[in-house]
Scaffold this active site. Structure first.
Site, mmCIF file in Angstrom:
data_model
loop_
_atom_site.group_PDB
_atom_site.id
_atom_site.type_symbol
_atom_site.label_atom_id
_atom_site.label_comp_id
_atom_site.label_asym_id
_atom_site.label_seq_id
_atom_site.Cartn_x
_atom_site.Cartn_y
_atom_site.Cartn_z
ATOM 1 N N ASP A 9 -9.785 -33.455 130.274
ATOM 2 C CA ASP A 9 -11.016 -33.221 130.219
ATOM 3 C C ASP A 9 -11.261 -32.161 131.585
ATOM 4 O O ASP A 9 -10.198 -31.975 132.389
ATOM 5 C CB ASP A 9 -11.789 -34.553 130.743
ATOM 6 C CG ASP A 9 -13.337 -34.397 130.922
ATOM 7 O OD1 ASP A 9 -13.752 -33.455 129.774
ATOM 8 O OD2 ASP A 9 -14.088 -34.987 131.599
ATOM 9 N N ASP A 11 -14.806 -31.253 133.575
ATOM 10 C CA ASP A 11 -15.929 -31.579 134.417
ATOM 11 C C ASP A 11 -15.366 -32.866 135.057
ATOM 12 O O ASP A 11 -15.505 -33.794 134.470
ATOM 13 C CB ASP A 11 -17.086 -31.297 133.775
ATOM 14 C CG ASP A 11 -17.414 -30.024 133.436
ATOM 15 O OD1 ASP A 11 -17.127 -29.016 134.067
ATOM 16 O OD2 ASP A 11 -18.070 -29.788 132.456
ATOM 17 N N LYS A 72 -28.899 -22.181 129.493
ATOM 18 C CA LYS A 72 -28.507 -22.838 130.505
ATOM 19 C C LYS A 72 -26.926 -22.332 130.773
ATOM 20 O O LYS A 72 -26.391 -22.269 131.776
ATOM 21 C CB LYS A 72 -28.497 -24.270 129.985
ATOM 22 C CG LYS A 72 -27.987 -25.199 130.865
ATOM 23 C CD LYS A 72 -26.620 -25.971 130.589
ATOM 24 C CE LYS A 72 -26.203 -26.668 131.430
ATOM 25 N NZ LYS A 72 -24.828 -27.247 131.336
ATOM 26 N N GLU A 73 -26.136 -22.123 129.712
ATOM 27 C CA GLU A 73 -24.672 -22.032 129.882
ATOM 28 C C GLU A 73 -24.460 -20.637 130.386
ATOM 29 O O GLU A 73 -23.619 -20.257 131.109
ATOM 30 C CB GLU A 73 -24.170 -22.140 128.646
ATOM 31 C CG GLU A 73 -24.076 -23.583 128.129
ATOM 32 C CD GLU A 73 -23.744 -24.664 128.975
ATOM 33 O OE1 GLU A 73 -23.191 -24.332 130.296
ATOM 34 O OE2 GLU A 73 -23.846 -25.921 128.582
ATOM 35 N N ARG A 74 -25.335 -19.650 130.026
ATOM 36 C CA ARG A 74 -25.310 -18.134 130.715
ATOM 37 C C ARG A 74 -25.621 -18.449 132.140
ATOM 38 O O ARG A 74 -24.686 -17.819 133.157
ATOM 39 C CB ARG A 74 -26.283 -17.409 129.906
ATOM 40 C CG ARG A 74 -26.056 -15.876 130.573
ATOM 41 C CD ARG A 74 -27.109 -15.023 129.629
ATOM 42 N NE ARG A 74 -26.963 -15.281 128.360
ATOM 43 C CZ ARG A 74 -28.118 -15.767 127.717
ATOM 44 N NH1 ARG A 74 -29.131 -16.375 128.314
ATOM 45 N NH2 ARG A 74 -28.024 -15.736 126.239
ATOM 46 N N SER A 108 -12.484 -30.787 126.303
ATOM 47 C CA SER A 108 -13.901 -30.736 126.763
ATOM 48 C C SER A 108 -14.818 -30.596 125.965
ATOM 49 O O SER A 108 -15.005 -29.731 125.077
ATOM 50 C CB SER A 108 -13.774 -30.073 128.085
ATOM 51 O OG SER A 108 -15.001 -29.942 128.618
ATOM 52 N N SER A 109 -15.961 -31.513 126.362
ATOM 53 C CA SER A 109 -17.290 -31.308 125.530
ATOM 54 C C SER A 109 -17.936 -29.904 126.124
ATOM 55 O O SER A 109 -18.746 -29.548 125.283
ATOM 56 C CB SER A 109 -18.246 -32.385 125.833
ATOM 57 O OG SER A 109 -17.524 -33.397 125.459
ATOM 58 N N ARG A 112 -16.774 -23.378 125.122
ATOM 59 C CA ARG A 112 -15.443 -22.675 125.314
ATOM 60 C C ARG A 112 -15.761 -21.389 126.560
ATOM 61 O O ARG A 112 -14.616 -21.367 127.419
ATOM 62 C CB ARG A 112 -14.929 -21.926 124.076
ATOM 63 C CG ARG A 112 -13.626 -21.134 124.227
ATOM 64 C CD ARG A 112 -13.381 -20.849 122.878
ATOM 65 N NE ARG A 112 -12.580 -21.586 122.168
ATOM 66 C CZ ARG A 112 -11.561 -22.171 122.143
ATOM 67 N NH1 ARG A 112 -10.387 -21.578 123.099
ATOM 68 N NH2 ARG A 112 -10.960 -22.845 121.556
ATOM 69 N N ASP A 166 -12.481 -38.617 133.236
ATOM 70 C CA ASP A 166 -13.300 -39.245 134.183
ATOM 71 C C ASP A 166 -14.488 -40.115 133.769
ATOM 72 O O ASP A 166 -15.169 -41.045 134.352
ATOM 73 C CB ASP A 166 -13.880 -38.265 135.340
ATOM 74 C CG ASP A 166 -15.090 -37.439 134.777
ATOM 75 O OD1 ASP A 166 -16.132 -37.492 135.508
ATOM 76 O OD2 ASP A 166 -14.827 -36.994 133.742
#
Length: 215
Positions: A9, A11, A72-74, A108-109, A112, A166
């Site tokens: 994972d 994060d 949000k991801e940008r 990971s969620s 990419r 985690d």
């Protein structure tokens, strides 16, 4: 005993990106007049974006969900530049496993593009044979899909894999995939991660000898 294939994972395991993610949610929430407290945010950490957005913003049309996620991801990728660091023990352990011939993948969620940006920032991009993100599976953790897909891409039996997680849902997903699971309790209570085969407070507690499996 064989060398384990290690499925990581991201994060909360290799990096602590919580504050960056929280700031990014605030960025997209403000123009939409949505208030998100840190306590509202925490349960969504590790979820796929569509699931997190439904929790934080309510039931929205898919088009709007996609727009919020992209914005949000940008912002997140811009915010981590020069600021994000590997968690204690993470860099050395990943590099050592790579040098010792262990196959490794990120599962990971996280989208990419974020995974690639983080790995580039912390200097670990060349240590992973595969990246599987939340974009690649329909069902997020605790469903085992992401770990099973990572094993499939690496061409290995799930029993030969060790998952490093985690989150409670991540531990559940790893066990549902039939894999050995190490849980890092840096951001969680150890008792919440009791389904894991081993719980550590930091990756500094793990060594190459721990990554052996009978498969």
């Amino acid at each position: 005993m064989e060398k384990a294939v290690v499925l990581w994972d991201l994060d909360g395991v290799l990096v602590d990106s919580r504050q960056f993610h929280y700031e990014s949610w605030l960025y997209v929430a403000q123009p939409r007049s949505v208030e998100i407290s840190y306590q509202d945010f925490l349960p969504t950490f590790g979820m796929r974006n569509p699931d997190a957005i439904r929790v934080l913003f309510g039931d929205l049309p898919e088009e709007e969900i996609n727009r919020i996620a992209e914005d949000k991801e940008r912002y997140f990728r811009e915010s981590i530049r020069g600021r994000i660091r590997p968690l204690p023990g993470a860099y050395n352990l990943v590099v050592s496993l790579h040098a010792n011939g262990h196959k490794q993948a990120i599962a990971s969620s996280t989208p990419r593009l974020n995974i690639e940006a983080i790995l580039a920032e912390i200097g670990l991009k060349g240590c992973f044979d595969e990246i599987v993100s939340g974009d690649d599976v329909k069902n997020g953790k605790p469903n085992p899909d992401i770990f099973l897909l990572a094993a499939e891409k690496l061409g290995v039996d799930p029993r030969c894999c060790v998952v490093v997680e985690d989150a409670v849902v991540g531990v559940q997903a790893g066990k549902a995939a039939g894999m050995k699971v190490f849980a890092v309790a840096g951001t969680r209570r150890p008792e919440d991660l009791r389904l894991a085969d081993r719980v550590v407070h930091s990756l500094e507690e793990l060594s190459l000898d721990d990554f052996q499996v009978d498969c």
